[in-house]
Write a protein that holds these residues in place. Structure first.
Motif, PDB file in Angstrom:
ATOM      1  N   ILE A  86     -50.801   6.832 -44.514  1.00 38.09           N
ATOM      2  CA  ILE A  86     -51.560   8.073 -44.688  1.00 38.09           C
ATOM      3  C   ILE A  86     -50.735   9.283 -44.234  1.00 38.09           C
ATOM      4  CG2 ILE A  86     -53.541   9.361 -43.773  1.00 38.09           C
ATOM      5  CD1 ILE A  86     -55.001   6.606 -43.632  1.00 38.09           C
ATOM      6  N   ALA A  87     -50.138   9.168 -43.041  1.00 39.78           N
ATOM      7  CA  ALA A  87     -49.357  10.283 -42.496  1.00 39.78           C
ATOM      8  C   ALA A  87     -48.145  10.589 -43.381  1.00 39.78           C
ATOM      9  CB  ALA A  87     -48.913   9.967 -41.073  1.00 39.78           C
ATOM     10  N   CYS A  88     -47.441   9.549 -43.821  1.00 39.88           N
ATOM     11  CA  CYS A  88     -46.238   9.757 -44.635  1.00 39.88           C
ATOM     12  C   CYS A  88     -46.585  10.311 -46.017  1.00 39.88           C
ATOM     13  CB  CYS A  88     -45.454   8.454 -44.767  1.00 39.88           C
ATOM     14  SG  CYS A  88     -44.579   7.958 -43.266  1.00 39.88           S
TER      15      CYS A  88
ATOM     16  N   GLY B 267     -52.497  -4.489 -36.747  1.00 42.69           N
ATOM     17  CA  GLY B 267     -51.251  -4.180 -37.438  1.00 42.69           C
ATOM     18  C   GLY B 267     -51.491  -3.574 -38.800  1.00 42.69           C
ATOM     19  N   ALA B 268     -52.482  -4.105 -39.541  1.00 35.66           N
ATOM     20  CA  ALA B 268     -52.806  -3.547 -40.856  1.00 35.66           C
ATOM     21  C   ALA B 268     -53.329  -2.122 -40.732  1.00 35.66           C
ATOM     22  CB  ALA B 268     -53.831  -4.447 -41.547  1.00 35.66           C
ATOM     23  N   ARG B 269     -54.126  -1.885 -39.670  1.00 30.77           N
ATOM     24  CA  ARG B 269     -54.685  -0.543 -39.478  1.00 30.77           C
ATOM     25  C   ARG B 269     -53.577   0.473 -39.154  1.00 30.77           C
ATOM     26  NH1 ARG B 269     -59.908   1.007 -38.374  1.00 30.77           N
ATOM     27  NH2 ARG B 269     -60.138   3.111 -37.554  1.00 30.77           N
ATOM     28  N   THR B 270     -52.673   0.091 -38.260  1.00 35.39           N
ATOM     29  CA  THR B 270     -51.594   1.035 -37.919  1.00 35.39           C
ATOM     30  C   THR B 270     -50.669   1.268 -39.113  1.00 35.39           C
ATOM     31  OG1 THR B 270     -50.291  -0.807 -37.001  1.00 35.39           O
ATOM     32  CG2 THR B 270     -51.630   0.473 -35.469  1.00 35.39           C
ATOM     33  N   ALA B 271     -50.432   0.230 -39.927  1.00 37.32           N
ATOM     34  CA  ALA B 271     -49.620   0.409 -41.131  1.00 37.32           C
ATOM     35  C   ALA B 271     -50.296   1.387 -42.088  1.00 37.32           C
ATOM     36  CB  ALA B 271     -49.386  -0.937 -41.816  1.00 37.32           C
ATOM     37  N   MET B 272     -51.614   1.306 -42.179  1.00 35.14           N
ATOM     38  CA  MET B 272     -52.348   2.222 -43.052  1.00 35.14           C
ATOM     39  C   MET B 272     -52.277   3.649 -42.523  1.00 35.14           C
ATOM     40  SD  MET B 272     -53.930   2.012 -45.871  1.00 35.14           S
ATOM     41  CE  MET B 272     -54.870   3.127 -46.927  1.00 35.14           C
ATOM     42  N   ILE B 273     -52.349   3.817 -41.210  1.00 41.40           N
ATOM     43  CA  ILE B 273     -52.237   5.164 -40.628  1.00 41.40           C
ATOM     44  C   ILE B 273     -50.859   5.743 -40.919  1.00 41.40           C
ATOM     45  CG2 ILE B 273     -52.196   6.458 -38.454  1.00 41.40           C
ATOM     46  CD1 ILE B 273     -54.289   4.436 -37.412  1.00 41.40           C
TER      47      ILE B 273
ATOM     48  N   ILE C 243     -54.273  12.829 -55.406  1.00 43.73           N
ATOM     49  CA  ILE C 243     -53.578  12.258 -54.249  1.00 43.73           C
ATOM     50  C   ILE C 243     -54.234  12.729 -52.956  1.00 43.73           C
ATOM     51  CG2 ILE C 243     -51.386  12.160 -53.009  1.00 43.73           C
ATOM     52  CD1 ILE C 243     -49.983  12.513 -55.704  1.00 43.73           C
ATOM     53  N   GLY C 244     -54.549  14.018 -52.886  1.00 46.34           N
ATOM     54  CA  GLY C 244     -55.191  14.560 -51.692  1.00 46.34           C
ATOM     55  C   GLY C 244     -56.551  13.929 -51.436  1.00 46.34           C
ATOM     56  N   ILE C 245     -57.337  13.714 -52.496  1.00 45.63           N
ATOM     57  CA  ILE C 245     -58.660  13.092 -52.334  1.00 45.63           C
ATOM     58  C   ILE C 245     -58.513  11.657 -51.840  1.00 45.63           C
ATOM     59  CG2 ILE C 245     -60.693  12.296 -53.596  1.00 45.63           C
ATOM     60  CD1 ILE C 245     -60.385  14.796 -55.373  1.00 45.63           C
ATOM     61  N   ALA C 246     -57.535  10.930 -52.389  1.00 48.93           N
ATOM     62  CA  ALA C 246     -57.320   9.543 -51.965  1.00 48.93           C
ATOM     63  C   ALA C 246     -56.897   9.474 -50.496  1.00 48.93           C
ATOM     64  CB  ALA C 246     -56.266   8.887 -52.857  1.00 48.93           C
ATOM     65  N   ILE C 247     -55.997  10.376 -50.084  1.00 49.80           N
ATOM     66  CA  ILE C 247     -55.559  10.388 -48.685  1.00 49.80           C
ATOM     67  C   ILE C 247     -56.717  10.765 -47.770  1.00 49.80           C
ATOM     68  CG2 ILE C 247     -53.999  11.477 -47.021  1.00 49.80           C
ATOM     69  CD1 ILE C 247     -52.016  11.916 -49.312  1.00 49.80           C
TER      70      ILE C 247
ATOM     71  N   TYR D 222     -59.632   5.188 -41.812  1.00 50.94           N
ATOM     72  CA  TYR D 222     -58.654   4.523 -40.945  1.00 50.94           C
ATOM     73  C   TYR D 222     -58.112   5.380 -39.799  1.00 50.94           C
ATOM     74  CZ  TYR D 222     -58.485   0.874 -44.510  1.00 50.94           C
ATOM     75  OH  TYR D 222     -58.813  -0.125 -45.380  1.00 50.94           O
ATOM     76  N   ALA D 223     -58.067   6.701 -39.958  1.00 50.77           N
ATOM     77  CA  ALA D 223     -57.473   7.526 -38.903  1.00 50.77           C
ATOM     78  C   ALA D 223     -58.333   7.485 -37.654  1.00 50.77           C
ATOM     79  CB  ALA D 223     -57.303   8.963 -39.381  1.00 50.77           C
ATOM     80  N   PRO D 224     -57.725   7.300 -36.475  1.00 47.89           N
ATOM     81  CA  PRO D 224     -58.511   7.216 -35.242  1.00 47.89           C
ATOM     82  C   PRO D 224     -59.100   8.565 -34.865  1.00 47.89           C
ATOM     83  CG  PRO D 224     -56.174   7.225 -34.729  1.00 47.89           C
ATOM     84  CD  PRO D 224     -56.276   7.141 -36.224  1.00 47.89           C
TER      85      PRO D 224
END
Length: 489
Positions: free
Chosen positions: A28-30, A19-25, A188-192, A199-201
């Motif tokens: 990231i996307a948003c 759940g934490a991983r999907t929340a992080m994805i 912001i871009g570097i952090a994402i 985290y992204a699959p």
């Protein structure tokens, strides 16, 4: 019922960790989508400072906006196709790298030509990045309820990001300088990017990869649209009969015709022409072109009016856009609740009628006016109507569309909005420039007259969208044996 399998490239994990991983994805996307949408409008209130700093002409100011919009619009469908063919994670990271590097170049630019070129590359990065954010969500959230919540968050980011651009741009321009409307994307871009790496699959695309991308189609439509916009903008300094204008317009038309031919011949076209034979999809895209034409020009023209005529600072102009931002969000939320009950047509007709009334009212702006008496109320009406239109026109475009074509249909609508924005801004700015040049009194009186003329013509776009909306589906009805994808025939 069996639970959904884990995302490709990840190991099974405990529910809490998963759940934490999907929340992080989702985050990231948003966050990436917010950055892409924000950059469509963040430059508007900074244009006056850019003009002074870099010596930009009125046409140059338009290209700061349109270079990004055209790059984004022309390559958006190609970016979506790339996410399918080479994998969402890889496409996401490539697009984010291009977008971040181009943002840095924009902030460092010391002349208008460099800034405009970097904005075009930034639009390219956005076109690759934006579809990948949606693909990440769709491949991560496989359970229907979770996917609906994730899509709701992503849609809200689109509305808030587009509306907040003027406010964020005003704050950054006032306190840090116009260059920071671009520099802000870099950390912001570097952090994402770092978060996506962790985290992204890892997903795999289709066999054939990049070799199946329709590069000739993407190139012809992008250059063709750019030539059209260049020809229209050229009318500000040249007559419609000049060779420069006609050559650019002719080149644009020929390239767009070539795009149609290419799409009919290639094995994997960006836009399968058969899908455009669906009546509702074709009409919805025409409506969205009109909506985009009015929407992009509204923020641009009002920003210049408030700073060049009313004498407001970038910060004050940005903050005074807040009522319009809230109106866009209110319109979006209203349409979200009502579209399933009453269908897209009533919402679109009502929203476009409200915007048309607002633009007619705005066209009466005066030299000695004020924001409170001349701008606030009609601006809110325009923004409310435009906000009401976003979801219904997408819903209309996807009515009766097969699930496998839903992504293409929604992508076409987003592309039409950007194309309409670029063409509409060029047309309305040319109208404003002609009115300024023909005015008997130079200075702010001529500027005000020009902006008023352009806003009056914006009302023609929204009224055209209202008329076109009458041909879209009305109240939803249960599917019957005589129904077709486009409704009863």
């Amino acid at each position: 019922m069996a639970s959904a399998p884990p995302a490709i490239g990840t190991e099974p994990a405990p529910p809490a960790r998963r759940g934490a991983r999907t929340a992080m994805i989702l985050l990231i996307a948003c966050a990436a989508q917010f950055m892409v949408v924000l950059d469509v409008s963040i430059v508007n209130v900074a244009l006056a400072d850019m003009k002074t700093s870099l010596g930009l002409s009125p046409a140059g100011q338009q290209w700061i906006v349109n270079a990004y919009t055209l790059g984004f619009a022309g390559l958006l469908l190609l970016g979506g196709r790339a996410a399918d063919l080479v994998g969402a994670r890889r496409t996401f990271m490539v697009g984010l790298c291009i977008f971040t590097a181009a943002s840095l170049t924009c902030g460092l630019a010391d002349d208008g030509t460099t800034l405009i070129a970097a904005r075009a590359v930034q639009g390219l990065g956005g076109a690759v990045l934006a579809p990948a954010t949606l693909t990440l969500i769709m491949t991560t959230f496989t359970e229907p309820r979770a996917r609906t919540r994730a899509m709701g968050a992503w849609s809200s980011v689109n509305a808030v990001g587009g509306a907040a651009g003027a406010v964020v741009g005003g704050l950054l321009t006032e306190y840090t300088g116009w260059r920071w409307v671009f520099f802000v994307n870099v950390p912001i871009g570097i952090a994402i990017l770092a978060a996506a790496f962790l985290y992204a699959p890892a997903t795999h695309g289709s066999r054939g990869g990049l070799s199946r991308l329709d590069l000739p189609g993407a190139l012809s439509v992008t250059v063709g649209l750019t030539a059209l916009v260049y020809g229209i903008i050229s009318t500000e300094s040249s007559s419609w009969a000049s060779p420069q204008v006609w050559a650019a317009l002719a080149a644009g038309i020929l390239l767009l015709a070539a795009f149609v031919v290419i799409e009919s011949k290639v094995a994997a076209p960006l836009v399968p022409l058969a899908v455009l034979r669906r009546r509702t999809l074709a009409i919805a895209n025409l409506v969205m072109i009109c909506v985009g034409s009015a929407m992009f020009a509204m923020w641009f023209l009002l920003s210049l009016y408030m700073q060049q005529v009313l004498g407001f600072s970038a910060l004050k102009a940005g903050l005074l856009f807040l009522p319009g931002c809230f109106a866009v969000i209110l319109g979006t939320r209203t349409s979200t609740h009502l579209v399933r009950r009453i269908g897209p047509r009533p919402l679109l007709v009502t929203g476009m009628a409200v915007s048309t009334f607002g633009f007619l009212w705005l066209s009466r702006i005066a030299v000695g006016g004020s924001f409170t008496t001349d701008v606030a109320a009609p601006f809110v009406l325009c923004a409310l109507g435009l906000g009401m239109s976003m979801l219904p026109v997408t819903a209309a475009a996807t009515t009766g569309i097969q699930p496998r074509e839903a992504g293409l249909a929604s992508g076409l609508v987003n592309t039409s909005r950007q194309v309409g924005g670029a063409l509409g801004l060029a047309i309305l700015a040319a109208i404003a420039s002609r009115a300024v040049g023909g005015h008997v009194s130079p200075g702010v009186q001529a500027l005000t007259a020009g902006y008023g003329h352009a806003l009056l013509f914006a009302a023609l776009f929204t009224s055209g969208a209202a008329v076109g909306s009458l041909f879209l589906p009305g109240r939803p009805a249960p599917a019957g044996p005589g129904a077709t994808p486009d409704g009863p025939r």
